[in-house]
Design a protein around this motif. Structure first.
Motif, PDB file in Angstrom:
ATOM      1  N   GLY A  67     119.055   0.454-113.951  1.00 19.32           N
ATOM      2  CA  GLY A  67     118.229   0.026-115.287  1.00 19.32           C
ATOM      3  C   GLY A  67     119.422  -0.730-115.987  1.00 19.32           C
ATOM      4  N   MET A  68     118.974  -0.848-117.288  1.00 16.27           N
ATOM      5  CA  MET A  68     119.817  -1.629-118.020  1.00 16.27           C
ATOM      6  C   MET A  68     119.345  -1.474-119.590  1.00 16.27           C
ATOM      7  N   PRO A  69     120.150  -1.792-120.382  1.00 13.23           N
ATOM      8  CA  PRO A  69     120.038  -1.867-121.888  1.00 13.23           C
ATOM      9  C   PRO A  69     118.779  -2.740-122.085  1.00 13.23           C
ATOM     10  N   ASN A  70     117.697  -2.257-122.969  1.00 13.74           N
ATOM     11  CA  ASN A  70     116.709  -3.109-123.092  1.00 13.74           C
ATOM     12  C   ASN A  70     116.817  -4.243-123.984  1.00 13.74           C
ATOM     13  N   ASN A  71     116.041  -5.086-123.659  1.00 19.45           N
ATOM     14  CA  ASN A  71     116.122  -6.349-124.814  1.00 19.45           C
ATOM     15  C   ASN A  71     114.681  -6.767-124.857  1.00 19.45           C
ATOM     16  N   ARG A  72     114.049  -7.152-126.121  1.00 16.98           N
ATOM     17  CA  ARG A  72     112.781  -7.206-126.515  1.00 16.98           C
ATOM     18  C   ARG A  72     112.277  -8.402-125.746  1.00 16.98           C
ATOM     19  N   VAL A  73     113.098  -9.309-125.117  1.00 17.20           N
ATOM     20  CA  VAL A  73     112.629 -10.533-124.644  1.00 17.20           C
ATOM     21  C   VAL A  73     112.388 -10.375-123.066  1.00 17.20           C
ATOM     22  N   SER A  96     117.730   1.131-126.459  1.00 17.82           N
ATOM     23  CA  SER A  96     117.282   2.152-125.580  1.00 17.82           C
ATOM     24  C   SER A  96     117.918   1.393-124.150  1.00 17.82           C
ATOM     25  N   PHE A  97     118.134   2.511-123.421  1.00 17.28           N
ATOM     26  CA  PHE A  97     118.527   2.312-121.897  1.00 17.28           C
ATOM     27  C   PHE A  97     117.238   2.480-121.152  1.00 17.28           C
ATOM     28  N   VAL A  98     116.632   1.316-120.310  1.00 22.02           N
ATOM     29  CA  VAL A  98     115.627   1.342-119.504  1.00 22.02           C
ATOM     30  C   VAL A  98     115.874   1.818-118.107  1.00 22.02           C
ATOM     31  N   ILE A  99     115.030   2.591-117.805  1.00 19.52           N
ATOM     32  CA  ILE A  99     115.093   3.306-116.193  1.00 19.52           C
ATOM     33  C   ILE A  99     114.311   2.468-115.747  1.00 19.52           C
ATOM     34  N   THR A 100     114.530   1.471-115.187  1.00 16.79           N
ATOM     35  CA  THR A 100     113.667   0.307-114.289  1.00 16.79           C
ATOM     36  C   THR A 100     113.138   0.990-113.041  1.00 16.79           C
ATOM     37  N   ASP A 123     123.794   9.355-118.235  1.00 15.55           N
ATOM     38  CA  ASP A 123     125.085   9.668-118.905  1.00 15.55           C
ATOM     39  C   ASP A 123     126.209   8.467-119.327  1.00 15.55           C
ATOM     40  N   ARG A 124     126.082   7.652-118.592  1.00 13.64           N
ATOM     41  CA  ARG A 124     127.024   6.701-118.842  1.00 13.64           C
ATOM     42  C   ARG A 124     126.406   5.333-119.758  1.00 13.64           C
ATOM     43  N   ALA A 125     125.135   5.768-120.255  1.00 14.23           N
ATOM     44  CA  ALA A 125     124.644   4.528-120.943  1.00 14.23           C
ATOM     45  C   ALA A 125     125.413   4.745-122.536  1.00 14.23           C
ATOM     46  N   ALA A 126     125.467   3.609-123.121  1.00 16.25           N
ATOM     47  CA  ALA A 126     125.989   3.630-124.427  1.00 16.25           C
ATOM     48  C   ALA A 126     125.094   3.865-125.450  1.00 16.25           C
ATOM     49  N   GLU A 127     123.709   3.787-125.137  1.00 16.92           N
ATOM     50  CA  GLU A 127     122.358   3.868-126.029  1.00 16.92           C
ATOM     51  C   GLU A 127     122.327   5.285-126.113  1.00 16.92           C
ATOM     52  N   LEU A 132     111.038   4.538-120.310  1.00 16.61           N
ATOM     53  CA  LEU A 132     110.586   4.086-118.793  1.00 16.61           C
ATOM     54  C   LEU A 132     109.186   4.161-118.951  1.00 16.61           C
ATOM     55  N   SER A 133     108.655   3.435-117.823  1.00 14.05           N
ATOM     56  CA  SER A 133     106.979   3.849-117.625  1.00 14.05           C
ATOM     57  C   SER A 133     106.764   4.472-116.223  1.00 14.05           C
ATOM     58  N   ALA A 134     105.858   5.194-116.184  1.00 15.20           N
ATOM     59  CA  ALA A 134     105.436   6.055-115.316  1.00 15.20           C
ATOM     60  C   ALA A 134     103.565   5.790-114.966  1.00 15.20           C
ATOM     61  N   ILE A 135     103.408   6.079-113.740  1.00 13.86           N
ATOM     62  CA  ILE A 135     101.868   5.967-113.658  1.00 13.86           C
ATOM     63  C   ILE A 135     101.262   6.897-114.368  1.00 13.86           C
ATOM     64  N   ASP A 136      99.890   6.624-115.047  1.00 11.97           N
ATOM     65  CA  ASP A 136      99.467   7.652-115.894  1.00 11.97           C
ATOM     66  C   ASP A 136      98.196   7.991-115.290  1.00 11.97           C
ATOM     67  N   PRO A 137      98.152   9.231-114.985  1.00  6.89           N
ATOM     68  CA  PRO A 137      97.145   9.759-114.566  1.00  6.89           C
ATOM     69  C   PRO A 137      95.893   9.889-115.396  1.00  6.89           C
ATOM     70  N   PRO A 138      94.476  10.058-114.993  1.00  8.16           N
ATOM     71  CA  PRO A 138      93.424  10.002-115.963  1.00  8.16           C
ATOM     72  C   PRO A 138      93.619  11.424-117.086  1.00  8.16           C
ATOM     73  N   ALA A 139      92.984  11.307-117.942  1.00 11.37           N
ATOM     74  CA  ALA A 139      93.260  12.351-119.157  1.00 11.37           C
ATOM     75  C   ALA A 139      92.866  13.883-118.543  1.00 11.37           C
ATOM     76  N   GLY A 140      93.909  14.762-119.097  1.00 10.05           N
ATOM     77  CA  GLY A 140      93.942  16.051-118.393  1.00 10.05           C
ATOM     78  C   GLY A 140      94.509  16.284-117.119  1.00 10.05           C
ATOM     79  N   ALA A 141      94.883  15.265-116.636  1.00  8.49           N
ATOM     80  CA  ALA A 141      95.463  15.537-115.104  1.00  8.49           C
ATOM     81  C   ALA A 141      97.220  14.941-115.387  1.00  8.49           C
ATOM     82  N   GLU A 142      97.891  15.598-114.457  1.00 10.89           N
ATOM     83  CA  GLU A 142      99.382  15.349-114.564  1.00 10.89           C
ATOM     84  C   GLU A 142      99.785  14.921-113.035  1.00 10.89           C
TER      85      GLU A 142
END
Length: 182
Positions: A67-73, A96-100, A123-127, A132-142
């Motif tokens: 991961g890395m510190p986020n940048n809006r660009v 924010s620190f992004v988990i890529t 733990d080493r992030a300064a932010e 992060l993003s993760a696959i989003d299952p259908p509503a009601g599922a996990e």
């Protein structure tokens, strides 16, 4: 986890091994691996990138996170920004620190390796927070990934986020740092 060691990972040098782990853990096709190889190499040149790997005594890579510190660009930020803005959560993109990527081979999952990788990295992030993003299952599922991230303190910031060329929608999740411990 006794037979696995977590430590720094030279992502550029071990990109093919990392992608082999991701392919098995995430179900990537050869074409997707080719595309992601270019992305990972581009990321690995970023000065703020941090990566950890989980290796066996024989040196086999069985898991990794980066991961890395986020940048809006960054591409990822530009895609998720409208979704976060819609709920007044756009500020999560700042400081924010992004988990890529975080992946562990299926045979090594449920042994605490993923938790060790992500907590040591953040733990080493300064932010003060991580996103992060993760696959989003259908509503009601996990799914196991989202349950895992919730156990670390991540919460949903946006759901049904559509990334170009991704076959499934994603959820954007965020957590204050440090991450929750068991």
């Amino acid at each position: 986890m006794d037979d696995v060691v977590v430590g720094p990972l030279d992502l550029a040098a071990r990109v093919d091994e990392a992608l082999a782990v991701q392919a098995l853990a995430f179900g990537l096709t050869d074409d997707e691996i080719g595309v992601r190889r270019h992305v990972v190499l581009r990321h690995s040149a970023h000065s703020g990138l941090r990566a950890l790997g989980a290796t066996t005594a024989e040196g086999r890579l069985v898991g990794f996170v980066y991961g890395m510190p986020n940048n809006r660009v960054y591409w990822w930020s530009t895609v998720v920004q409208p979704y976060l803005r819609a709920d007044g959560l756009e500020w999560w993109l700042d400081d924010s620190f992004v988990i890529t990527e975080l992946h562990v081979l299926p045979a090594y999952q449920k042994r605490g390796i993923g938790r060790e990788l992500i907590t040591r990295l953040t733990d080493r992030a300064a932010e003060p927070r991580s996103i992060l993003s993760a696959i989003d299952p259908p509503a009601g599922a996990e799914n196991p990934a989202r349950r895992f991230y919730r156990s670390l303190g991540y919460r949903d910031l946006a759901r049904r986020v559509l990334f170009p060329s991704a076959p499934s929608p994603y959820a954007v999740m965020g957590a204050e740092l440090p991450l929750r411990r068991p």
